[in-house]
Design a protein around this motif. Sequence first.
Motif, PDB file in Angstrom:
ATOM      1  N   PHE A  52      -3.966   8.821  -3.745  1.00  0.00           N
ATOM      2  CA  PHE A  52      -2.805   8.607  -2.358  1.00  0.00           C
ATOM      3  C   PHE A  52      -3.306   8.118  -1.134  1.00  0.00           C
ATOM      4  O   PHE A  52      -1.855   7.717  -0.523  1.00  0.00           O
ATOM      5  CB  PHE A  52      -1.261   9.192  -2.299  1.00  0.00           C
ATOM      6  N   VAL A  53      -3.743   9.194  -0.700  1.00  0.00           N
ATOM      7  CA  VAL A  53      -4.362   9.524   0.608  1.00  0.00           C
ATOM      8  C   VAL A  53      -5.133   8.163   1.079  1.00  0.00           C
ATOM      9  O   VAL A  53      -4.417   7.527   1.903  1.00  0.00           O
ATOM     10  CB  VAL A  53      -5.727  10.822   0.223  1.00  0.00           C
ATOM     11  N   ALA A  54      -6.012   7.171   0.177  1.00  0.00           N
ATOM     12  CA  ALA A  54      -6.743   6.162   0.338  1.00  0.00           C
ATOM     13  C   ALA A  54      -5.320   5.025   0.596  1.00  0.00           C
ATOM     14  O   ALA A  54      -5.488   3.977   1.482  1.00  0.00           O
ATOM     15  CB  ALA A  54      -7.260   6.245  -0.768  1.00  0.00           C
ATOM     16  N   PHE A  55      -4.729   4.370   0.079  1.00  0.00           N
ATOM     17  CA  PHE A  55      -3.572   4.123  -0.125  1.00  0.00           C
ATOM     18  C   PHE A  55      -3.138   4.244   1.213  1.00  0.00           C
ATOM     19  O   PHE A  55      -2.596   3.186   1.915  1.00  0.00           O
ATOM     20  CB  PHE A  55      -2.269   4.437  -1.067  1.00  0.00           C
TER      21      PHE A  55
ATOM     22  N   ALA B  43       0.970  -1.277  -0.140  1.00  0.00           N
ATOM     23  CA  ALA B  43       0.126  -0.181   0.131  1.00  0.00           C
ATOM     24  C   ALA B  43       1.410   1.017   0.158  1.00  0.00           C
ATOM     25  O   ALA B  43       0.823   2.187  -0.799  1.00  0.00           O
ATOM     26  CB  ALA B  43      -1.187  -0.197   1.307  1.00  0.00           C
ATOM     27  N   PHE B  44       1.885   1.158   0.614  1.00  0.00           N
ATOM     28  CA  PHE B  44       2.509   2.549   0.661  1.00  0.00           C
ATOM     29  C   PHE B  44       3.375   2.398  -0.584  1.00  0.00           C
ATOM     30  O   PHE B  44       3.700   3.338  -1.163  1.00  0.00           O
ATOM     31  CB  PHE B  44       3.391   2.742   2.168  1.00  0.00           C
ATOM     32  N   LEU B  45       4.090   1.679  -1.328  1.00  0.00           N
ATOM     33  CA  LEU B  45       4.237   1.682  -1.850  1.00  0.00           C
ATOM     34  C   LEU B  45       3.678   2.212  -3.195  1.00  0.00           C
ATOM     35  O   LEU B  45       3.801   3.476  -4.105  1.00  0.00           O
ATOM     36  CB  LEU B  45       5.309   0.505  -3.163  1.00  0.00           C
ATOM     37  N   ASN B  46       2.441   2.027  -3.173  1.00  0.00           N
ATOM     38  CA  ASN B  46       1.249   2.317  -4.307  1.00  0.00           C
ATOM     39  C   ASN B  46       1.096   4.091  -4.237  1.00  0.00           C
ATOM     40  O   ASN B  46       0.942   4.804  -4.486  1.00  0.00           O
ATOM     41  CB  ASN B  46       0.095   1.544  -5.127  1.00  0.00           C
ATOM     42  N   CYS B  47       0.808   3.957  -2.609  1.00  0.00           N
ATOM     43  CA  CYS B  47       0.926   5.717  -2.046  1.00  0.00           C
ATOM     44  C   CYS B  47       2.251   6.395  -2.765  1.00  0.00           C
ATOM     45  O   CYS B  47       1.752   8.173  -3.246  1.00  0.00           O
ATOM     46  CB  CYS B  47       1.482   5.635  -0.946  1.00  0.00           C
TER      47      CYS B  47
END
Length: 83
Positions: A62-65, A47-51
């Motif tokens: 990016f907030v959702a991720f 999730a943080f990499l996708n963010c």
Amino acid sequence: MKGRSFVIDFINTALSVGILIMVVLNSVGPATGLYFVQIFAFGALLAFLNCIKKLRARSGFFVAFAVFGVLMIVMAVLCYLKI
């Protein structure tokens, strides 16, 4: 796909395959529930990499991720503490 985006996508793919393998091992092994902490920790990393990827693309998603990543970390800690 070029540069950093390709590297993030490659890491995401490797993490996803690792999560799937751990889910299968977690389900069929003699000690079920053994990999929950690692599954949630890898999910948080995913999730943080996708963010980071969405933040570079200047997308508001990016907030959702980021929120999902924090929730995954909380679940990993709760599983580690066996609450």
